[in-house]
Design an enzyme around this catalytic site. Structure first.
Site, PDB file in Angstrom:
ATOM      1  N   ILE A  11      49.879  11.616 142.124  1.00 25.53           N
ATOM      2  CA  ILE A  11      49.182  12.837 141.690  1.00 25.53           C
ATOM      3  C   ILE A  11      49.865  14.106 142.198  1.00 25.53           C
ATOM      4  O   ILE A  11      49.364  15.208 141.988  1.00 25.53           O
ATOM      5  CB  ILE A  11      47.701  12.836 142.135  1.00 25.53           C
ATOM      6  CG1 ILE A  11      47.577  12.731 143.652  1.00 25.53           C
ATOM      7  CG2 ILE A  11      46.931  11.737 141.425  1.00 25.53           C
ATOM      8  CD1 ILE A  11      46.160  12.989 144.179  1.00 25.53           C
ATOM      9  N   SER A  12      51.017  13.979 142.846  1.00 26.28           N
ATOM     10  CA  SER A  12      51.705  15.132 143.433  1.00 26.28           C
ATOM     11  C   SER A  12      52.565  15.860 142.396  1.00 26.28           C
ATOM     12  O   SER A  12      53.419  15.250 141.756  1.00 26.28           O
ATOM     13  CB  SER A  12      52.600  14.662 144.583  1.00 26.28           C
ATOM     14  OG  SER A  12      53.614  15.606 144.872  1.00 26.28           O
TER      15      SER A  12
END
Length: 199
Positions: A11-12
């Site tokens: 999710i970065s």
């Protein structure tokens, strides 16, 4: 031959912006690469960091500006406030772990597909159909989305422990041969130079 441990979160945004480049650097220098997805929010809690939502507003504003600038430099689409963020990164991480064990596809493409789905595709990578589509696009059996859940969960937790033990505190984070540390998409050039013996 050098080895790179690549710690990241699916999710970065900065993992999204590093995908593809780290694989090119490893290939250029004949380095091996191990993908180590982890729970970034748990890592922050263990290493003195804060989730983006808990940071001072000035830091939150800078993060959004920097994400957009870096995406523009790379010519990549990026929505700084995507519809499905944050989401549960565990299912996509388990699938990546299963794919790494199974082989037969392109792990770098899989990571790119998953992270791009969040930051440019307005898709929820906690959903099974999104994960299956990413696996298929990267040349893996989409059924890997449903296999090895327990093993994936165990390795996902182990990756977090390894990260803390190896002084990793953010994502993406690159550790060469257990000793040289590079944090962030903006340090990929340093990683390249280091592997060249020029840094």
């Amino acid at each position: 031959m050098a080895h790179i441990d690549f710690y990241f979160a699916t999710i970065s945004p900065f993992t999204y912006l590093s995908s593809g480049t780290v694989e090119e650097i490893a290939a250029r220098h004949g380095a091996t690469l191990t993908y180590k997805p982890l729970d970034i929010m748990a890592l922050f809690a263990r290493t003195g960091g804060l989730p983006p939502k808990d940071r001072h507003p000035s830091r939150q504003a800078y993060r959004l500006q920097d994400m957009v600038r870096r995406a523009n430099r790379l010519g990549r689409p990026l929505n700084p406030k995507p519809a499905f963020w944050p989401t549960n990164p565990a299912p996509s991480s388990y699938a990546l772990i299963a794919a790494q064990k199974a082989g037969g596809g392109d792990l770098g493409k899989l990571l790119a597909e998953l992270t791009e789905a969040v930051w440019a595709g307005e898709k929820n990578i906690a959903e099974d159909d999104v994960i299956r589509a990413a696996l298929s696009a990267a040349g893996f059996d989409p059924a890997l989305a449903d296999s090895g859940m327990l093993q994936g969960a165990e390795e996902y937790a182990r990756n977090l422990e390894d990260a803390v033990a190896n002084n990793v505190f953010g994502a993406p984070f690159f550790v060469v041969d257990g000793t040289a540390h590079f944090w962030g998409q903006d340090r990929l050039d340093d990683l390249d130079r280091y592997l060249s013996g020029n840094l």
